[in-house]
Design a protein around this motif. Structure first.
Motif, PDB file in Angstrom:
ATOM      1  N   GLN A  78     -11.196  -5.162  -7.431  1.00  0.00           N
ATOM      2  CA  GLN A  78     -12.225  -6.777  -7.481  1.00  0.00           C
ATOM      3  C   GLN A  78     -12.410  -6.593  -8.881  1.00  0.00           C
ATOM      4  OE1 GLN A  78     -14.340  -7.342  -4.416  1.00  0.00           O
ATOM      5  NE2 GLN A  78     -15.530  -5.011  -3.969  1.00  0.00           N
ATOM      6  N   ASP A  84     -10.502  -3.364  -2.587  1.00  0.00           N
ATOM      7  CA  ASP A  84     -11.449  -1.847  -2.605  1.00  0.00           C
ATOM      8  C   ASP A  84     -10.268  -0.877  -3.372  1.00  0.00           C
ATOM      9  OD1 ASP A  84     -10.272  -1.296  -0.676  1.00  0.00           O
ATOM     10  OD2 ASP A  84     -11.864  -0.631   0.622  1.00  0.00           O
ATOM     11  N   THR A  85      -9.163  -0.765  -3.101  1.00  0.00           N
ATOM     12  CA  THR A  85      -7.582  -0.389  -4.105  1.00  0.00           C
ATOM     13  C   THR A  85      -8.375   0.185  -5.019  1.00  0.00           C
ATOM     14  OG1 THR A  85      -6.279  -1.714  -3.328  1.00  0.00           O
ATOM     15  CG2 THR A  85      -5.661   0.308  -4.717  1.00  0.00           C
ATOM     16  N   GLU A 140      -4.510   4.342  -3.720  1.00  0.00           N
ATOM     17  CA  GLU A 140      -5.531   4.937  -2.819  1.00  0.00           C
ATOM     18  C   GLU A 140      -5.572   6.441  -4.033  1.00  0.00           C
ATOM     19  OE1 GLU A 140      -2.926   3.338  -2.015  1.00  0.00           O
ATOM     20  OE2 GLU A 140      -3.818   2.228  -0.028  1.00  0.00           O
ATOM     21  N   GLU A 179       0.980  -0.990  -0.423  1.00  0.00           N
ATOM     22  CA  GLU A 179      -0.338   0.203  -0.438  1.00  0.00           C
ATOM     23  C   GLU A 179       0.960   0.824   0.035  1.00  0.00           C
ATOM     24  OE1 GLU A 179      -2.398  -0.043   3.346  1.00  0.00           O
ATOM     25  OE2 GLU A 179      -4.044  -1.686   1.604  1.00  0.00           O
ATOM     26  N   ARG A 196      -3.290  -7.366  -1.822  1.00  0.00           N
ATOM     27  CA  ARG A 196      -3.400  -5.471  -2.223  1.00  0.00           C
ATOM     28  C   ARG A 196      -5.101  -5.220  -1.983  1.00  0.00           C
ATOM     29  NH1 ARG A 196      -0.467  -0.213  -2.837  1.00  0.00           N
ATOM     30  NH2 ARG A 196      -2.105   0.400  -3.459  1.00  0.00           N
ATOM     31  N   SER A 197      -5.279  -5.068  -0.941  1.00  0.00           N
ATOM     32  CA  SER A 197      -6.700  -4.295  -1.075  1.00  0.00           C
ATOM     33  C   SER A 197      -8.007  -5.118  -1.637  1.00  0.00           C
ATOM     34  CB  SER A 197      -6.863  -3.030   0.217  1.00  0.00           C
ATOM     35  OG  SER A 197      -8.466  -3.237   0.432  1.00  0.00           O
TER      36      SER A 197
END
Length: 479
Positions: free
Chosen positions: A426, A404-405, A447, A376, A401-402
């Motif tokens: 995603q 909702d990035t 972000e 991140e 990696r998230s």
């Protein structure tokens, strides 16, 4: 009525300028450069004119205009704010067979003051015959970018040695060949154009060399940027206007090619998956062939030559074969697409680094350090990744990696048909397929990509705001 172009030698000749305002001040400044003996007739002067009068650079004829003031003048400029007075001045000047210019009034003028590009002793003048001064000024701005300031320095040296050149070169054809060979001196040996005595000595030797030089070609690697011709650098524009041959990529837009010299040979050497493909070896061969013929070759590449453009390989080849080369950098896609979508690639609260990644095939994906890329607080700018979206998303999610990035997927960045798709990592492959996003397209992941939803300003925006990005704090709060 057509105008006769004329460059006047006004050194030590009397010129009368009537009017003491800002317009008169600008005219006087040009006349001082030309060495004219200037009289300004006016009741009041601007501070600048008053200072020049105090220094003795101009003569101030104080008071109201009298026709007798015209008697010694070779040239007259009327720059008063009164049209009746300007009309009277013009009539008096015509009666005495003096050339007169009434500022912003072509009907009263016998000559026009052109928009001027000064690379002394090289001067380029542009006029619209008073019909459209703004157009003349715009054209001057365009042409000025093509004339490197060092051109004037080169011409001053050439002027100094002109007599010796003519004495040594009896053959006019040889003289023309000499100057044709020297036309690229500002670009090739600009280090010589400097105030140093050593530089002047070196250039003097070059200009007076008895030996005829065999015309030698060169190659310039030019970055054309992402497609918008307005993003070309002045050096890139100059190279296009001096090119004999242009080897251009498939993604070079027609508006950019339209800026090139009209008689330059254009050769498409594109590399597009599933379409036209020119092997790199063929591009090397073309550069070598035309350069050895003494031609000036521009290798025109989308974006920047050294960012996924194989410019390094081409430079190695040219160096190995003894071909002179230069490099003109271009605005790479990551910078342009981000800017045209309102995305800051770095942000002190969200991204302290930017990674430029290429993902045009499975082989390139296999070489990536996915754990490092999945961290991140960094921005990923992924080139040539449209055909690999499923694998990109899968690998990044698998390595932490998230989901909702935020991402911004920019298609045809900087071109009129630009589209920017936003969403969460995603959903990247699904959303891209739904909106039929096609190459050329660049992916910005991180972000900061969420900023496209609120700061996007160019082209079409698709998708919904996503991610955790917050707008920067007001300056007062940040302090």
């Amino acid at each position: 009525m057509p105008l006769y172009p004329l460059f006047a030698d006004l050194r030590d000749r009397h010129v009368l300028v009537l009017g003491g305002g800002d317009v008169a001040s600008r005219r006087v400044a040009m006349l001082l450069k030309a060495g004219a003996r200037i009289t300004v007739g006016a009741r009041l002067l601007t501070p600048e004119l008053r200072e020049w009068a105090k220094q003795g650079r101009i003569t101030w004829q104080a008071g109201s205009y009298e026709a007798e003031w015209l008697e010694r003048a070779w040239l007259v400029i009327a720059a008063t704010r009164s049209r009746p007075l300007n009309t009277r001045i013009a009539a008096d000047a015509h009666a005495r067979q003096r050339l007169v210019n009434v500022v912003n009034d072509r009907s009263l003028s016998s000559f026009q003051v052109p928009a001027l590009i000064d690379r002394s002793p090289l001067l380029v003048a542009i006029t619209s015959a008073g019909a459209a001064p703004m157009l003349a000024r715009r054209l001057r701005e365009r042409i000025e970018g093509l004339l490197d300031p060092t051109r004037g320095s080169l011409l001053q040296f050439a002027l100094r040695y002109r007599a010796r050149l003519r004495a040594r070169r009896r053959d006019p054809a040889a003289d023309r060949r000499f100057y044709a060979w020297r036309r690229d001196v500002p670009a090739h040996v600009s280090s010589l154009i400097s105030p140093s005595a050593q530089a002047k000595k070196q250039l003097a030797v070059a200009l007076t060399d008895r030996r005829e030089k065999q015309a030698s070609g060169s190659v310039i690697l030019v970055g054309a940027g992402p497609g918008d011709p307005g993003l070309l650098t002045l050096h890139a524009l100059r190279a296009l206007n001096e090119a004999d041959v242009i080897l251009h990529d498939a993604l070079i837009s027609e508006p950019i090619l339209d800026l090139a010299r009209h008689d330059a040979e254009r050769i498409a050497v594109g590399k597009r998956g599933g379409a036209m493909h020119t092997p790199q070896a063929s591009i090397h061969a073309l550069m070598l062939q035309h350069a050895r013929q003494g031609k000036r070759v521009v290798r025109l590449k989308g974006g920047d030559p050294f960012v996924f453009g194989r410019g390094g390989e081409e430079l190695e080849f040219l160096r190995e074969h003894g071909i002179h080369y230069e490099v003109v950098p271009g605005i790479t896609a990551a910078l342009a697409c981000a800017a045209y979508s309102g995305v800051p690639l770095t942000h002190r609260d969200h991204a302290q680094s930017v990674r430029l990644v290429t993902a045009h095939c499975q082989l390139s994906l296999d070489t990536l350090d996915w754990s490092d890329l999945a961290r991140e607080r960094q921005t990923l700018a992924i080139y040539m990744g449209v055909s690999q979206l499923d694998e990109l998303a899968r690998q990044l999610l698998a390595h932490g990696r998230s989901a909702d990035t935020p991402f911004a997927l920019i298609e045809s960045g900087s071109l009129p048909q630009q589209r920017t798709l936003t969403g969460a990592l995603q959903a990247l492959p699904v959303l891209a397929a739904r909106h039929d996003i096609r190459a050329p397209a660049l992916i910005i992941l991180g972000e900061v990509a969420a900023q496209a939803s609120v700061s996007h300003w160019y082209g079409e925006l698709l998708g919904e705001p996503q991610g955790k990005f917050t707008l920067p704090r007001p300056l007062a709060d940040a302090a």
